[in-house]
Scaffold this motif. Structure first.
Motif, PDB file in Angstrom:
ATOM      1  N   GLY A 291      41.394  54.863  50.118  1.00 53.04           N
ATOM      2  CA  GLY A 291      40.712  56.168  49.349  1.00 53.04           C
ATOM      3  C   GLY A 291      39.290  56.110  49.431  1.00 53.04           C
ATOM      4  N   GLN A 292      38.771  54.853  48.870  1.00 51.85           N
ATOM      5  CA  GLN A 292      37.535  54.746  48.579  1.00 51.85           C
ATOM      6  C   GLN A 292      36.500  54.968  49.731  1.00 51.85           C
ATOM      7  OE1 GLN A 292      37.016  51.229  46.460  1.00 51.85           O
ATOM      8  NE2 GLN A 292      37.481  52.044  44.471  1.00 51.85           N
ATOM      9  N   TYR A 293      37.078  54.074  50.867  1.00 53.40           N
ATOM     10  CA  TYR A 293      36.563  54.336  52.128  1.00 53.40           C
ATOM     11  C   TYR A 293      36.722  55.690  52.985  1.00 53.40           C
ATOM     12  CZ  TYR A 293      35.804  49.396  52.921  1.00 53.40           C
ATOM     13  OH  TYR A 293      35.064  48.176  52.676  1.00 53.40           O
ATOM     14  N   TYR A 294      37.744  56.334  52.604  1.00 51.90           N
ATOM     15  CA  TYR A 294      37.570  57.827  53.303  1.00 51.90           C
ATOM     16  C   TYR A 294      36.701  58.597  52.513  1.00 51.90           C
ATOM     17  CZ  TYR A 294      39.621  62.342  54.233  1.00 51.90           C
ATOM     18  OH  TYR A 294      39.561  63.702  54.306  1.00 51.90           O
ATOM     19  N   THR A 295      36.438  58.753  50.975  1.00 53.03           N
ATOM     20  CA  THR A 295      35.566  59.401  50.525  1.00 53.03           C
ATOM     21  C   THR A 295      34.050  58.908  50.758  1.00 53.03           C
ATOM     22  OG1 THR A 295      37.206  59.529  48.407  1.00 53.03           O
ATOM     23  CG2 THR A 295      34.794  60.026  48.129  1.00 53.03           C
ATOM     24  N   ALA A 300      29.380  60.109  54.009  1.00 53.21           N
ATOM     25  CA  ALA A 300      28.351  59.716  54.974  1.00 53.21           C
ATOM     26  C   ALA A 300      28.215  60.655  56.007  1.00 53.21           C
ATOM     27  CB  ALA A 300      28.599  58.205  55.463  1.00 53.21           C
ATOM     28  N   CYS A 301      29.194  61.445  56.455  1.00 57.77           N
ATOM     29  CA  CYS A 301      29.314  62.472  57.565  1.00 57.77           C
ATOM     30  C   CYS A 301      28.347  63.564  57.018  1.00 57.77           C
ATOM     31  CB  CYS A 301      30.403  62.875  58.005  1.00 57.77           C
ATOM     32  SG  CYS A 301      31.361  61.602  58.784  1.00 57.77           S
ATOM     33  N   ALA A 302      28.505  64.079  55.690  1.00 53.10           N
ATOM     34  CA  ALA A 302      27.955  64.974  55.413  1.00 53.10           C
ATOM     35  C   ALA A 302      26.261  64.704  55.345  1.00 53.10           C
ATOM     36  CB  ALA A 302      28.389  65.508  53.739  1.00 53.10           C
ATOM     37  N   GLY A 313      24.018  54.854  52.890  1.00 51.60           N
ATOM     38  CA  GLY A 313      24.535  55.574  51.971  1.00 51.60           C
ATOM     39  C   GLY A 313      25.549  54.682  50.940  1.00 51.60           C
ATOM     40  N   THR A 314      25.386  54.921  49.575  1.00 54.51           N
ATOM     41  CA  THR A 314      26.406  54.108  48.916  1.00 54.51           C
ATOM     42  C   THR A 314      27.281  55.232  48.299  1.00 54.51           C
ATOM     43  OG1 THR A 314      24.996  52.389  48.794  1.00 54.51           O
ATOM     44  CG2 THR A 314      26.843  52.416  47.052  1.00 54.51           C
ATOM     45  N   CYS A 315      28.503  55.182  48.531  1.00 54.24           N
ATOM     46  CA  CYS A 315      29.531  56.210  47.923  1.00 54.24           C
ATOM     47  C   CYS A 315      30.893  55.460  47.248  1.00 54.24           C
ATOM     48  CB  CYS A 315      30.097  57.176  48.760  1.00 54.24           C
ATOM     49  SG  CYS A 315      28.536  58.094  49.668  1.00 54.24           S
ATOM     50  N   SER A 316      31.135  55.497  46.028  1.00 54.12           N
ATOM     51  CA  SER A 316      32.250  54.912  45.417  1.00 54.12           C
ATOM     52  C   SER A 316      32.211  53.458  45.518  1.00 54.12           C
ATOM     53  CB  SER A 316      33.772  55.667  46.079  1.00 54.12           C
ATOM     54  OG  SER A 316      33.539  56.723  45.907  1.00 54.12           O
ATOM     55  N   GLY A 317      31.249  52.915  45.564  1.00 55.16           N
ATOM     56  CA  GLY A 317      30.983  51.498  45.542  1.00 55.16           C
ATOM     57  C   GLY A 317      31.069  50.939  46.835  1.00 55.16           C
ATOM     58  N   VAL A 318      31.179  51.688  48.097  1.00 54.01           N
ATOM     59  CA  VAL A 318      31.172  51.101  49.542  1.00 54.01           C
ATOM     60  C   VAL A 318      30.078  51.777  50.086  1.00 54.01           C
ATOM     61  CG1 VAL A 318      32.827  51.403  51.598  1.00 54.01           C
ATOM     62  CG2 VAL A 318      33.787  51.546  49.373  1.00 54.01           C
ATOM     63  N   THR A 319      29.218  51.126  50.740  1.00 58.13           N
ATOM     64  CA  THR A 319      28.223  51.083  51.572  1.00 58.13           C
ATOM     65  C   THR A 319      28.549  51.419  53.097  1.00 58.13           C
ATOM     66  OG1 THR A 319      26.897  49.762  50.088  1.00 58.13           O
ATOM     67  CG2 THR A 319      25.775  50.284  52.180  1.00 58.13           C
ATOM     68  N   LEU A 320      27.951  52.287  53.782  1.00 53.77           N
ATOM     69  CA  LEU A 320      28.128  52.643  55.116  1.00 53.77           C
ATOM     70  C   LEU A 320      26.888  52.981  55.752  1.00 53.77           C
ATOM     71  CD1 LEU A 320      31.206  55.107  55.043  1.00 53.77           C
ATOM     72  CD2 LEU A 320      31.325  52.682  55.628  1.00 53.77           C
ATOM     73  N   GLY A 321      26.552  52.467  57.020  1.00 57.61           N
ATOM     74  CA  GLY A 321      25.385  52.820  57.738  1.00 57.61           C
ATOM     75  C   GLY A 321      25.550  53.513  59.181  1.00 57.61           C
ATOM     76  N   LEU A 322      24.942  54.843  59.033  1.00 57.53           N
ATOM     77  CA  LEU A 322      25.198  55.563  60.488  1.00 57.53           C
ATOM     78  C   LEU A 322      23.926  55.985  61.100  1.00 57.53           C
ATOM     79  CD1 LEU A 322      28.021  57.888  59.123  1.00 57.53           C
ATOM     80  CD2 LEU A 322      28.267  55.745  60.465  1.00 57.53           C
ATOM     81  N   SER A 323      23.834  56.284  62.193  1.00 58.38           N
ATOM     82  CA  SER A 323      22.645  56.523  62.919  1.00 58.38           C
ATOM     83  C   SER A 323      23.133  57.896  63.598  1.00 58.38           C
ATOM     84  CB  SER A 323      21.966  55.462  63.609  1.00 58.38           C
ATOM     85  OG  SER A 323      22.826  55.191  64.711  1.00 58.38           O
ATOM     86  N   ALA A 324      21.940  58.856  63.754  1.00 58.69           N
ATOM     87  CA  ALA A 324      22.219  60.004  64.589  1.00 58.69           C
ATOM     88  C   ALA A 324      22.207  59.962  66.033  1.00 58.69           C
ATOM     89  CB  ALA A 324      21.069  60.753  64.225  1.00 58.69           C
TER      90      ALA A 324
END
Length: 324
Positions: A291-295, A300-302, A313-324
């Protein structure tokens, strides 16, 4: 193998340890083949027991254990004799301490017990591998993870009991046993919060006093374990580093054909159980983690739609990196 005497055909005339004259009245022998004077034999036995080892022959090529009656005769001090009896008791690998009431018991690791011990005092049934309550149909990793979660969610107000613990160890000490061997549950938590741990086998409170090797040896029972994950060090030495707990930084993944080999000649646990030791298994992701990864992914998509560039971006204790 029979120990070959180093005294030759004639009787040795001097003690090999202190070089004093050796007579028939003062001659002592740990193994029946190598002799020394009685004061040196008594001092040698005393030093060995306070180093956590049963008395054995002083010859490097012999090291035959001393007979119990011989050791008892050498150790005349009541404290030394009590220490020897404790070491002799813990030398039996089937002797365990109940994780709940800490009474000593004999745990039979062969079938049909399947690695479980039952305390005759409090009727507590526990796993002799991880010392958690019996967990039929569930691996030790899951049971340990559940126990860790309980400890982590405890109220730190238990630390008010820390005054019952001794002061920190002096520099140079590697592992010291606290003076409190039998602790109520609130003091157990206080020990955990202050960095103390309990020996997985005898449950005595111990402290690691340096930042060196994580290989620990309990002073009371001689049990060897990893300080980080509390896994049995003898099993790790026989099978490999993939027998560290999955959360341990020393764990080395290995899934070869001999990952869980039956090694009775090298591993005491394999020999006692009559089956191969089971390696730790990776736990499936919990629903909370998913659930944390889904959130985090939705968030991150938003942000990606809003900013349209590289971001972290860091959300709910999980860090993801994306590029356009």
């Amino acid at each position: 193998r029979r120990c070959r005497s180093s005294e030759g055909s004639g009787a040795r005339r001097s003690c090999p340890l202190c070089l004093e004259p050796l007579s028939a009245e003062t001659r002592e022998s740990f193994c029946g083949a190598h002799s020394c004077c009685a004061p040196c034999a008594a001092e040698c036995a005393k030093q060995q027991i306070w180093m956590g080892r049963l008395p054995e022959c002083f010859e490097p090529d012999c090291r035959r254990p001393a007979e119990p009656l011989f050791a008892t005769r050498l150790l005349t001090d009541p404290r030394d004799h009590e220490r020897y009896l404790a070491l002799a008791l813990w030398s039996n690998p089937c002797v365990e301490a109940c994780p709940k009431c800490r009474c000593l018991l004999y745990a039979d690791m062969t079938a049909p017990s399947q690695g479980c011990g039952t305390c005759p005092s409090c009727a507590h049934v526990f796993c002799v591998d991880c010392r958690c309550p019996r967990h039929d149909g569930e691996g030790c990793e899951a049971a340990l993870s559940r126990a860790q979660s309980r400890r982590s969610s405890c109220d730190e107000a238990s630390a008010s009991q820390m005054s019952a613990f001794p002061s920190r160890a002096a520099p140079g000490e590697v592992c010291r046993v606290a003076s409190l061997t039998h602790l109520p549950e609130d003091l157990e938590m206080a020990a955990y919060l202050n960095g103390f741990k309990q020996c997985p086998r005898c449950r005595v409170v111990v402290e690691k006093c340096d930042d060196g090797c994580e290989h620990m040896r309990c002073w009371q029972c001689g049990h060897e374990f990893c300080w980080l994950c509390m896994a049995d060090r003898a099993v790790i030495f026989a099978h490999g580093n993939h027998y560290h707990r999955m959360t341990c930084q020393l764990h080395a993944p290995y899934d070869g054909p001999d990952a869980e080999a039956f090694l009775p000649e090298r591993c005491l646990r394999c020999r006692m159980r009559g089956a191969a030791c089971e390696a730790p298994k990776r736990l499936p992701p919990s629903p909370t983690t998913v659930g944390q990864y889904y959130t985090a992914l939705v968030d991150a998509c938003a942000r990606w739609i809003r900013d349209g560039n590289l971001f972290f971006g860091t959300c709910s204790g999980v860090t993801l990196g994306l590029s356009a």
